[in-house]
Design an enzyme around this catalytic site. Structure first.
Site, short mmCIF file in Angstrom:
data_model
loop_
_atom_site.label_atom_id
_atom_site.label_comp_id
_atom_site.label_asym_id
_atom_site.label_seq_id
_atom_site.Cartn_x
_atom_site.Cartn_y
_atom_site.Cartn_z
N LYS A 1 0.87 -1.19 0.00
CA LYS A 1 0.00 0.00 0.00
C LYS A 1 0.90 1.23 0.00
O LYS A 1 1.75 1.39 0.88
CB LYS A 1 -0.89 0.00 1.24
N ASP B 1 -3.37 4.40 -1.61
CA ASP B 1 -4.27 4.86 -0.54
C ASP B 1 -4.19 6.39 -0.44
O ASP B 1 -3.55 6.91 0.46
CB ASP B 1 -3.85 4.18 0.77
N LYS C 1 -6.97 8.33 -0.30
CA LYS C 1 -8.18 8.81 0.41
C LYS C 1 -8.71 10.09 -0.23
O LYS C 1 -8.87 11.12 0.43
CB LYS C 1 -7.89 9.06 1.89
N THR D 1 -9.42 4.43 11.57
CA THR D 1 -9.15 3.56 12.73
C THR D 1 -8.48 4.31 13.88
O THR D 1 -8.37 3.79 14.98
CB THR D 1 -8.25 2.37 12.30
N ARG E 1 3.51 -0.44 10.63
CA ARG E 1 4.58 -0.39 11.62
C ARG E 1 4.93 -1.72 12.27
O ARG E 1 6.12 -2.00 12.47
CB ARG E 1 4.25 0.70 12.67
N ASP F 1 -12.81 15.23 -2.46
CA ASP F 1 -12.92 16.54 -3.11
C ASP F 1 -14.21 16.55 -3.93
O ASP F 1 -14.98 15.58 -3.89
CB ASP F 1 -11.67 16.77 -4.00
O1 C5P Z 1 1.43 1.34 10.79
P1 C5P Z 1 -0.02 0.93 10.76
O2 C5P Z 1 -0.19 -0.58 10.75
O3 C5P Z 1 -0.86 1.61 11.80
O4 C5P Z 1 -0.51 1.44 9.33
C1 C5P Z 1 -1.86 1.48 8.95
C2 C5P Z 1 -1.96 2.02 7.56
O5 C5P Z 1 -3.32 2.01 7.15
C3 C5P Z 1 -1.48 3.47 7.41
O6 C5P Z 1 -0.86 3.55 6.13
C4 C5P Z 1 -2.74 4.30 7.42
O7 C5P Z 1 -2.63 5.44 6.59
C5 C5P Z 1 -3.75 3.33 6.82
N1 C5P Z 1 -5.15 3.52 7.24
C6 C5P Z 1 -5.55 3.48 8.55
N2 C5P Z 1 -6.87 3.68 8.89
C7 C5P Z 1 -7.78 3.89 7.94
C8 C5P Z 1 -7.40 3.91 6.61
C9 C5P Z 1 -6.06 3.71 6.29
O8 C5P Z 1 -4.72 3.25 9.43
N3 C5P Z 1 -9.05 4.01 8.26
#
Ligand code: C5P
Length: 239
Positions: A36, A63, A65, A120, A211, A68
């Site tokens: 992603k 991603d 998002k 999230t 992460r 607009d």
């Molecule tokens: O590092 P981590 O596992 O928290 O990464 C989650 C990824 O998912 C990030 O790239 C974040 O931008 C994306 N994301 C998210 N929550 C959402 C949509 C996308 O954490 N609702």
């Protein structure tokens, strides 16, 4: 079985530049299919990082998002239509006209369009602060209904909402879940989370993991531990 689980893990490539992205792609080459690319890397390096990932053999979920007016979102989707991206996000809060326009542009570009529902990182305090009286789960379900009504391929939601969304829309609607945290790992800014095995069991189509993988001392070992955990939890019980 191992292959099937690995096909469902999307590595979030949240790094600042092309060099670091390349190092991570090298490490995960042959281990997973999907990466992603999100705002940080795309803003820093632009479409060439998508090409890098494609040339290294990865499938790409972009991603961005998008949120607009319909004309701008349509033009943005057209601008990325030749990059070989297979999944793309728009924000459901863009509303019906925007979602409608985005779906048409994504169909034309042969890209699966996913609607971002409720981030999230947002809990009840956060949703209240932006004027919602409904719980994050209900905000998410309302936006998922909108996405489904306008023909999006699926949604991005927290793993806590997988079961109710599946219940409403069945198997023919993609559920992609960030907010995945192996037991004992740091939540950081994520608030509505679940461990990988539980998210998988709840019926997520794709787990987005950032992460917990790329900051691990041995990222591939961290991936393998997650895959093992999922496989063990989905093995039929023998008595
Ligand atoms: O590092 P981590 O596992 O928290 O990464 C989650 C990824 O998912 C990030 O790239 C974040 O931008 C994306 N994301 C998210 N929550 C959402 C949509 C996308 O954490 N609702």
């Amino acid at each position: 079985m191992a292959l099937a689980v690995k096909e469902k893990i999307i590595l979030a490539l949240d790094v600042p530049n092309r060099r670091q992205a390349g190092e991570i792609l090298c490490k995960f080459h042959g281990q997973i299919s999907w990466v992603k690319i999100g705002l940080q890397l795309f803003c820093a390096e632009g479409p060439k990082v998508v090409r890098d990932a494609r040339e290294s053999g990865f499938r790409v979920f972009l991603d961005l998002k998008l949120h607009d007016i319909p004309n701008t979102v349509t033009n943005a989707i057209q601008a990325i239509s030749n990059l070989g991206v297979e999944m793309l996000t728009v924000h459901c809060l863009g509303g019906p006209s925007m979602l409608d326009a985005a779906v048409s542009a994504a169909k034309e570009a042969n890209i699966a369009l996913l609607g971002v529902t409720c981030l999230t990182s947002m809990d009840e305090n956060e949703t209240r602060a932006i004027g919602y009286t409904a719980s994050p789960t209900n905000v998410c379900l309302n936006l998922a209904k909108l996405a489904n009504m306008f023909g999006l391929s699926g949604i991005v939601a927290s793993p806590l909402e997988i079961r109710p969304i599946r219940h409403l829309f069945g198997d023919n609607f993609l559920i992609v879940t960030p907010g995945i945290r192996p037991k004992g790992s740091s939540l950081a800014d994520q608030k509505r989370t679940l461990d990988p095995a539980s998210a998988f069991q709840a019926g997520s189509d794709y787990l987005v993991i950032g992460r917990p993988l790329y900051t691990a001392p041995d990222p591939v070992a961290a991936l393998n531990a997650i895959v093992k955990d999922i496989e063990q939890s989905t093995k039929p019980q023998t008595y």
